[in-house]
Design a protein around this motif. Structure first.
Motif, PDB file in Angstrom:
ATOM      1  N   LEU A 197      39.607  59.719  12.814  1.00  0.00           N
ATOM      2  CA  LEU A 197      38.849  59.321  13.892  1.00  0.00           C
ATOM      3  C   LEU A 197      37.504  59.708  13.561  1.00  0.00           C
ATOM      4  O   LEU A 197      36.598  59.100  14.338  1.00  0.00           O
ATOM      5  CB  LEU A 197      39.615  59.733  15.320  1.00  0.00           C
ATOM      6  N   ILE A 198      37.248  60.915  13.611  1.00  0.00           N
ATOM      7  CA  ILE A 198      35.890  61.629  13.617  1.00  0.00           C
ATOM      8  C   ILE A 198      34.961  60.605  12.618  1.00  0.00           C
ATOM      9  O   ILE A 198      33.740  60.510  12.878  1.00  0.00           O
ATOM     10  CB  ILE A 198      36.008  63.018  13.105  1.00  0.00           C
ATOM     11  N   ALA A 252      35.006  64.856  21.692  1.00  0.00           N
ATOM     12  CA  ALA A 252      36.476  65.556  21.858  1.00  0.00           C
ATOM     13  C   ALA A 252      37.090  65.595  20.518  1.00  0.00           C
ATOM     14  O   ALA A 252      38.026  66.513  20.577  1.00  0.00           O
ATOM     15  CB  ALA A 252      37.128  64.329  23.036  1.00  0.00           C
ATOM     16  N   LEU A 253      36.944  64.706  19.824  1.00  0.00           N
ATOM     17  CA  LEU A 253      37.548  64.946  18.412  1.00  0.00           C
ATOM     18  C   LEU A 253      37.157  65.987  17.666  1.00  0.00           C
ATOM     19  O   LEU A 253      37.857  66.804  17.112  1.00  0.00           O
ATOM     20  CB  LEU A 253      37.358  63.407  17.548  1.00  0.00           C
ATOM     21  N   SER A 270      30.694  56.661  12.485  1.00  0.00           N
ATOM     22  CA  SER A 270      30.152  55.180  11.629  1.00  0.00           C
ATOM     23  C   SER A 270      29.724  54.451  12.901  1.00  0.00           C
ATOM     24  O   SER A 270      28.898  53.789  12.986  1.00  0.00           O
ATOM     25  CB  SER A 270      31.385  54.803  10.903  1.00  0.00           C
ATOM     26  N   LEU A 271      30.582  54.404  14.131  1.00  0.00           N
ATOM     27  CA  LEU A 271      30.638  53.502  15.263  1.00  0.00           C
ATOM     28  C   LEU A 271      29.411  53.835  15.916  1.00  0.00           C
ATOM     29  O   LEU A 271      28.604  53.204  16.200  1.00  0.00           O
ATOM     30  CB  LEU A 271      31.907  53.515  16.063  1.00  0.00           C
ATOM     31  N   LEU A 272      29.121  55.231  16.022  1.00  0.00           N
ATOM     32  CA  LEU A 272      27.938  55.523  16.725  1.00  0.00           C
ATOM     33  C   LEU A 272      26.569  55.434  16.053  1.00  0.00           C
ATOM     34  O   LEU A 272      25.716  54.994  16.559  1.00  0.00           O
ATOM     35  CB  LEU A 272      28.090  57.066  16.920  1.00  0.00           C
ATOM     36  N   GLU A 284      43.569  57.657  24.888  1.00  0.00           N
ATOM     37  CA  GLU A 284      44.827  57.526  24.407  1.00  0.00           C
ATOM     38  C   GLU A 284      44.929  57.239  22.680  1.00  0.00           C
ATOM     39  O   GLU A 284      45.930  57.015  22.241  1.00  0.00           O
ATOM     40  CB  GLU A 284      45.700  56.563  25.019  1.00  0.00           C
ATOM     41  N   THR A 285      43.732  57.644  22.225  1.00  0.00           N
ATOM     42  CA  THR A 285      43.454  57.228  20.644  1.00  0.00           C
ATOM     43  C   THR A 285      44.188  58.202  19.991  1.00  0.00           C
ATOM     44  O   THR A 285      45.197  57.720  18.833  1.00  0.00           O
ATOM     45  CB  THR A 285      42.389  57.581  20.443  1.00  0.00           C
TER      46      THR A 285
END
Length: 644
Positions: free
Chosen positions: A311-312, A627-628, A317-319, A21-22
């Motif tokens: 968000l991408i 998905a993004l 960065s998170l990945l 739901e981002t």
């Protein structure tokens, strides 16, 4: 611009696969009280009976309904086994993949089955949506979300907090600023007390994204009509108020065709509301919703595109922070050990990449302990602290034995000065303890690197190895500090270059005493100050001192103070050096070799087993990033001509 709604449908499909739901997508959210006619409105828009019906709460999960218009030639669909069928109306569920439903009774049953699978059979609700696509040549492109009907009291085996659950679920969807709210109200109830309109007003007080639908116009009491409500004279709604006529329960039971029902609706509106008939009815509602959704998507699209791009970057960065799955465990283990050892040593040297700005740490903290904490503690030690005139005189008398001495006995000075020097041992050992604590704290500071957090077992073992190394170095360091104090106690060097003033002190005291005509002791400034301090102490038995005894006590005090300051200066210099050599530098020089010898073994490779939490989060981040990226590609396919 007609192609915008299918684009949003594609985006919805992409995000539904990862359950995220981002990103808040534009959609029409249908809310209304139980039995307000929501299901009838949706079936009228589709032109087919496909929704479950019954008493109480029938809709117990959100239904995301995507209507896709089929052209005359676009009537082929692939079935689950890969073959093609000819159909001008069919449906597909997201959870059944490519299975095609040409029988709308099967669609209704699948909705019931899927609802009971997630929500149970006790009339409870579930927030996980059911996704249904309906392809038909009779529909306009729309995306709607049907929510459970608003209720007040639990009935039968419904949960006691059913009202709160449904309200929270409705608020979750209509709070999305990118949603258009379709507030359904029955005409045979007071529009001013409509629960759906009330909820819509809470999140959309200006009514910029709310459209009201008045159902069951034909069920109003005789002699009344809904003209004032439909014209917005009761409660104005900016996007408008549209009235529709539903099929009665008898019509539903008799399976009255929806196309025939639409014709009857048009006849009723022309007869009852001729002046506004062209602005009401199911057909007008469908076209209005299509237009509103397209314009709403157009307005939201630039912000949506920006949001997806942001968000991408965040998920990339998170990945990256989670690292790649481990392939060569031996190489990675050595790399992590080397990186930790380097970070630990750099923290001591003050050359770390991420220097702490909130507080002192590492080498800077050790320096502060040496020169501020330890230094101030030593300076606060009074050279004559704990010594009274009685103690000094007693020591002198004991050193002379049975014969009176002509001069002050040196043994009394040595005895008393050693007693004072021993007081330096405790703060010196405390200095070792503080440095050890700081080096222990540095382990946690350097252990926060992402590679170590990925492997909690390795993190724990590294902490154990370094802690044991520090613990092993503590006894020899303490022993060296104790030896330094013992060395000072072993030999009182009265020939020390800085102690050359001793004979001058002796001579000046005796000269002052002999030149004085007063029968009592000639008081120096130091003795006056000491006398003042002693006045504040508890009274002791009066000891009458002769002139000679007063003079001898003063000589001893002056000599103790002079020699103690020399030893204190030596201690303040030698203790930090000993700690650096035996503890800090030894750990720094041997840390990496210790870690390698303890951890770089075949059996220790199991330490690189990733925690389930990190592995799960990496998988989620990968799916979300895909998905993004797919969403960005879909949005990028839209041409400017679609927007205007």
């Amino acid at each position: 611009m007609e192609n915008l709604i299918p684009v949003i449908n594609k985006l919805q499909d992409v995000f539904n696969t990862v359950g995220s739901e981002t990103v808040q997508l534009p959609q029409i959210v249908v809310i209304g009280s139980q039995s307000s006619g929501k299901s009838s409105v949706l079936e009228s828009l589709v032109g087919r009976d496909f929704l479950p019906r019954g008493t109480g709460i029938v809709t117990r999960r959100p239904l995301v309904l995507q209507l896709l218009h089929l052209g005359r030639d676009d009537v082929e669909s692939r079935t689950q086994d890969g073959t093609f069928i000819k159909a001008d109306e069919f449906g597909k569920f997201l959870h059944t993949k490519n299975k095609v439903y040409t029988d709308f009774d099967e669609i209704r049953q699948e909705i019931i089955n899927e609802t009971e699978r997630m929500s149970g059979t006790n009339k409870g609700i579930c927030s996980d949506p059911i996704n249904l696509k309906v392809y038909s040549g009779k529909v306009v492109n729309l995306t709607l979300v049907d929510l459970p009907g608003i209720t007040k009291l639990p009935v039968g085996d419904q949960p006691a907090d059913i009202e709160v659950q449904i309200r929270d679920l409705c608020m979750k969807y209509i709070s999305n600023p990118n949603s258009v709210i379709l507030a359904v109200t029955s005409a045979n109830t007071d529009f001013a007390t409509s629960e759906s309109v009330k909820l819509a007003r809470e999140v959309d007080p200006e009514g910029r994204r709310t459209l009201a639908v008045i159902t069951k116009l034909d069920l109003m009491d005789a002699g009344t009509d809904a003209m004032d409500v439909l014209c917005g004279r009761v409660i104005p709604v900016k996007l408008g108020i549209i009235g529709v006529v539903n099929r009665s329960q008898a019509d539903i039971n008799n399976k009255k065709d929806l196309q025939e029902a639409l014709k009857d609706e048009a006849i009723y509106l022309q007869k009852k509301y001729p002046s506004i008939a062209n602005r009401n009815g199911t057909s007008y509602l469908a076209k209005t919703l299509n237009r509103l959704l397209m314009h709403h998507i157009r307005d939201c699209l630039p912000e949506l595109k920006t949001r997806v791009n942001v968000l991408i970057a965040q998920f990339q960065s998170l990945l990256a922070s989670f690292g790649e799955p481990v392939e060569d465990k031996g190489h990675l283990l050595l790399q992590i050990i080397t990186k930790f050892a380097s970070a630990y040593c750099n923290t001591i040297e003050g050359t770390a990449k991420n220097i702490e700005t909130a507080e002192l740490c590492g080498g800077a903290r050790i320096c502060y302990i040496f020169h501020e904490t330890f230094g101030r503690t030593l300076e606060s030690v009074d050279p004559l602290g704990g010594l009274s005139t009685r103690d000094i005189l007693t020591a002198i008398r004991n050193a002379t034995g049975p014969r009176p001495a002509l001069f002050v006995p040196e043994i009394s000075f040595e005895l008393l000065v050693k007693r004072q020097i021993r007081r330096l041992e405790e703060p010196s050992l405390r200095c070792v303890e503080l440095v050890h604590e700081e080096m222990q704290r540095m382990i946690q500071h350097c252990g926060t690197q992402q590679e170590m957090l990925r492997f909690p077992k390795l993190h724990e073992r590294i902490i154990d190895v370094v802690t044991n190394l520090l613990r092993r170095r503590l006894p020899p360091t303490n022993a060296m500090v104790e030896n330094l104090v013992a060395i000072e106690l072993a030999y009182v060097n009265t020939k020390h270059p800085d102690f050359s003033e001793a004979h001058f002190v002796h001579r000046s005291v005796y000269d002052t005493s002999e030149s004085s005509n007063h029968p009592t002791r000639a008081l120096t400034k130091d003795m006056v100050a000491k006398h003042t301090e002693e006045k504040d102490k508890p009274e002791q038995p009066v000891m009458k001192l002769s002139t000679r005894e007063q003079r001898d006590c003063e000589v001893i005090e002056r000599l103790i103070k002079s020699y103690f300051l020399i030893v204190r200066k030596n201690t303040q210099d030698s203790i930090p050096k000993a700690i650096m050599h035996f503890l800090v530098n030894h750990v720094k020089d041997n840390l990496q070799s210790e870690l390698v010898s303890q951890l770089y073994k075949k059996e220790e490779v199991t330490l690189l087993e990733e925690s389930d939490h990190i592995a799960a989060r990496r998988k989620e981040a990968q799916e979300m990033l895909q998905a993004l990226q797919r969403s960005s590609q879909i949005i990028g396919e839209i041409r400017e001509i679609h927007l205007w």
